[in-house]
Design a protein around this motif. Structure first.
Motif, mmCIF file in Angstrom:
data_model
loop_
_atom_site.group_PDB
_atom_site.id
_atom_site.type_symbol
_atom_site.label_atom_id
_atom_site.label_comp_id
_atom_site.label_asym_id
_atom_site.label_seq_id
_atom_site.Cartn_x
_atom_site.Cartn_y
_atom_site.Cartn_z
ATOM 1 N N ALA A 18 -94.740 40.875 93.772
ATOM 2 C CA ALA A 18 -95.299 39.423 93.216
ATOM 3 C C ALA A 18 -94.224 38.308 93.753
ATOM 4 O O ALA A 18 -94.457 37.225 94.288
ATOM 5 C CB ALA A 18 -94.894 39.334 91.818
ATOM 6 N N ALA A 19 -92.854 38.758 94.230
ATOM 7 C CA ALA A 19 -91.971 37.821 94.605
ATOM 8 C C ALA A 19 -92.431 37.594 95.977
ATOM 9 O O ALA A 19 -92.068 36.605 96.681
ATOM 10 C CB ALA A 19 -90.361 38.364 94.782
ATOM 11 N N ALA A 20 -92.875 38.756 96.812
ATOM 12 C CA ALA A 20 -93.089 38.521 98.287
ATOM 13 C C ALA A 20 -94.315 37.789 98.441
ATOM 14 O O ALA A 20 -94.256 37.303 99.675
ATOM 15 C CB ALA A 20 -93.221 39.981 98.787
ATOM 16 N N THR A 21 -95.354 37.683 97.679
ATOM 17 C CA THR A 21 -96.490 36.923 97.604
ATOM 18 C C THR A 21 -96.582 35.622 96.910
ATOM 19 O O THR A 21 -97.524 35.049 97.138
ATOM 20 C CB THR A 21 -97.770 37.847 97.564
ATOM 21 O OG1 THR A 21 -97.621 38.198 95.970
ATOM 22 C CG2 THR A 21 -97.917 38.987 98.114
ATOM 23 N N GLY A 22 -95.537 35.502 95.989
ATOM 24 C CA GLY A 22 -95.506 34.053 95.441
ATOM 25 C C GLY A 22 -96.329 33.761 94.285
ATOM 26 O O GLY A 22 -96.710 32.824 94.071
ATOM 27 N N VAL A 23 -96.673 34.967 93.682
ATOM 28 C CA VAL A 23 -97.364 34.945 92.491
ATOM 29 C C VAL A 23 -96.614 35.661 91.517
ATOM 30 O O VAL A 23 -95.588 36.273 91.353
ATOM 31 C CB VAL A 23 -98.943 35.521 92.373
ATOM 32 C CG1 VAL A 23 -99.673 34.689 93.709
ATOM 33 C CG2 VAL A 23 -98.854 37.179 92.939
ATOM 34 N N SER A 24 -97.233 35.664 89.949
ATOM 35 C CA SER A 24 -96.889 36.616 88.944
ATOM 36 C C SER A 24 -97.038 38.089 88.935
ATOM 37 O O SER A 24 -98.103 38.334 89.669
ATOM 38 C CB SER A 24 -97.443 35.732 87.834
ATOM 39 O OG SER A 24 -98.791 35.997 87.541
ATOM 40 N N SER A 25 -96.500 38.854 88.117
ATOM 41 C CA SER A 25 -96.675 40.154 87.983
ATOM 42 C C SER A 25 -97.968 40.417 87.363
ATOM 43 O O SER A 25 -98.572 41.204 87.684
ATOM 44 C CB SER A 25 -95.518 40.582 87.265
ATOM 45 O OG SER A 25 -94.387 40.661 87.787
ATOM 46 N N ARG A 26 -98.509 39.428 86.532
ATOM 47 C CA ARG A 26 -99.692 39.626 86.134
ATOM 48 C C ARG A 26 -100.903 39.706 86.954
ATOM 49 O O ARG A 26 -101.928 40.349 87.300
ATOM 50 C CB ARG A 26 -99.982 38.682 84.911
ATOM 51 C CG ARG A 26 -101.208 38.780 84.132
ATOM 52 C CD ARG A 26 -101.436 37.980 82.865
ATOM 53 N NE ARG A 26 -100.436 38.451 82.084
ATOM 54 C CZ ARG A 26 -100.211 37.611 80.879
ATOM 55 N NH1 ARG A 26 -101.053 36.661 80.313
ATOM 56 N NH2 ARG A 26 -99.379 38.137 79.944
ATOM 57 N N SER A 27 -100.564 38.599 88.183
ATOM 58 C CA SER A 27 -101.632 38.543 89.015
ATOM 59 C C SER A 27 -101.675 39.841 89.798
ATOM 60 O O SER A 27 -102.699 39.909 90.246
ATOM 61 C CB SER A 27 -101.215 37.009 90.002
ATOM 62 O OG SER A 27 -101.555 36.124 89.392
ATOM 63 N N ILE A 28 -100.718 40.465 90.301
ATOM 64 C CA ILE A 28 -100.347 41.441 91.086
ATOM 65 C C ILE A 28 -101.182 42.563 90.414
ATOM 66 O O ILE A 28 -101.915 43.531 90.721
ATOM 67 C CB ILE A 28 -99.110 41.928 91.170
ATOM 68 C CG1 ILE A 28 -98.155 41.090 92.067
ATOM 69 C CG2 ILE A 28 -98.932 43.487 91.913
ATOM 70 C CD1 ILE A 28 -98.709 40.798 93.487
ATOM 71 N N TYR A 29 -101.066 42.624 89.015
ATOM 72 C CA TYR A 29 -101.702 43.740 88.218
ATOM 73 C C TYR A 29 -103.202 43.754 88.438
ATOM 74 O O TYR A 29 -104.186 44.419 88.751
ATOM 75 C CB TYR A 29 -101.649 43.643 86.674
ATOM 76 C CG TYR A 29 -100.113 43.949 86.280
ATOM 77 C CD1 TYR A 29 -99.359 44.798 87.028
ATOM 78 C CD2 TYR A 29 -99.621 43.320 85.255
ATOM 79 C CE1 TYR A 29 -98.051 45.158 86.787
ATOM 80 C CE2 TYR A 29 -98.006 43.502 85.039
ATOM 81 C CZ TYR A 29 -97.383 44.588 85.681
ATOM 82 O OH TYR A 29 -96.139 44.801 85.181
ATOM 83 N N ARG A 30 -103.766 42.361 88.459
ATOM 84 C CA ARG A 30 -105.234 42.136 88.526
ATOM 85 C C ARG A 30 -105.690 42.318 90.066
ATOM 86 O O ARG A 30 -106.545 43.097 90.471
ATOM 87 C CB ARG A 30 -105.615 40.674 88.242
ATOM 88 C CG ARG A 30 -105.514 40.257 86.796
ATOM 89 C CD ARG A 30 -106.230 39.042 86.464
ATOM 90 N NE ARG A 30 -105.276 37.860 87.031
ATOM 91 C CZ ARG A 30 -104.756 37.085 86.646
ATOM 92 N NH1 ARG A 30 -104.220 37.689 85.340
ATOM 93 N NH2 ARG A 30 -104.081 36.109 87.031
ATOM 94 N N ASP A 31 -104.644 41.949 91.015
ATOM 95 C CA ASP A 31 -104.811 42.267 92.334
ATOM 96 C C ASP A 31 -105.149 43.913 92.637
ATOM 97 O O ASP A 31 -105.960 44.468 93.316
ATOM 98 C CB ASP A 31 -103.852 41.847 93.352
ATOM 99 C CG ASP A 31 -103.949 40.265 93.647
ATOM 100 O OD1 ASP A 31 -104.802 39.681 93.020
ATOM 101 O OD2 ASP A 31 -102.883 39.596 93.831
#
Length: 223
Positions: free
Chosen positions: A26-39
């Motif tokens: 999330a930090a590397a891509t500038g989004v939230s952890s929740r967005s990473i879970y969906r990704d």
């Protein structure tokens, strides 16, 4: 950053085979952890061999295992190319059978999935148009083997490239190239190539332009 671009960036980060925490991604891509879970759910549903779960971490595995068969990524690539080709035929019975078979394969793939695959399995957003790149795969493979330069139209721009390696990430194909037009390495999504032509010109490894140089540079960015 467009979501499709972020997903491609995540694949590149995860491909080293080590576990990556969602918070770090999330930090590397500038989004939230929740967005990473969906990704991660979307990548798994798209066929990318994602392994892991929330609270532990994620990584891309090197091979796909289907009980009772062990398939390499190349064998899985060949299977999906064949299924996709049949699914697009005018024979409804065969087309439906290909879609059903693809769904069955997805159902027994070992990835951790929070939702079942949709559609025909091999054409799930965000890489729904990946089949467009099938026509270019034979030429890309030949050029990599014979070390021939390519002229390609990418994003409405003509490029002269040296193809170095083809990679397959669960129905998404990328090609590592040294681009003579931009004077740098690129990982090209094959489905984004509008046209492709093998040139008679051959190329040899040069300092700073080889696959080894690309791999060293990529590793350096991770360290």
């Amino acid at each position: 950053m467009r979501r499709a671009d972020r997903l491609m960036q995540l694949i590149q980060m995860l491909r080293d085979g080590t576990l990556h925490r969602a918070s770090d991604l999330a930090a590397a891509t500038g989004v939230s952890s929740r967005s990473i879970y969906r990704d991660m759910e979307t990548l798994a549903a798209s066929g990318v061999p994602i392994e892991g779960e929330r609270g532990i971490g994620y990584r891309v595995t090197a091979a796909i295992t289907l009980p009772p068969l062990n398939l390499t990524m190349t064998e899985m690539e060949a299977l999906h190319i064949g299924l996709s080709a049949v699914a697009q035929s005018d024979d409804n019975e065969l087309s439906n059978a290909a879609a059903a078979l693809s769904a069955k394969i997805d159902a027994v793939m070992p990835e951790d999935r929070s939702r079942a695959p949709e559609g025909t399995g091999f054409a799930i957003y965000p890489f729904a148009d990946a089949a467009r790149g099938f026509q270019h795969l034979p030429s890309l493979r030949q050029a990599v083997r014979t070390r021939q330069k390519l002229e390609m139209i990418l994003h409405d721009t003509k490029r002269i490239v040296r193809p170095l390696q083809l990679d397959y990430w669960g129905r998404l194909w990328t090609c590592v190239v040294w681009c003579e037009t931009t004077d740098g390495f690129e990982e090209v999504r094959v489905d984004q190539i509008s046209s492709l032509r093998i040139l008679p010109s051959l190329f040899v490894d040069e300092a700073g332009k080889s696959l080894t140089d690309f791999q060293k540079r990529r590793q350096a960015t991770r360290d």
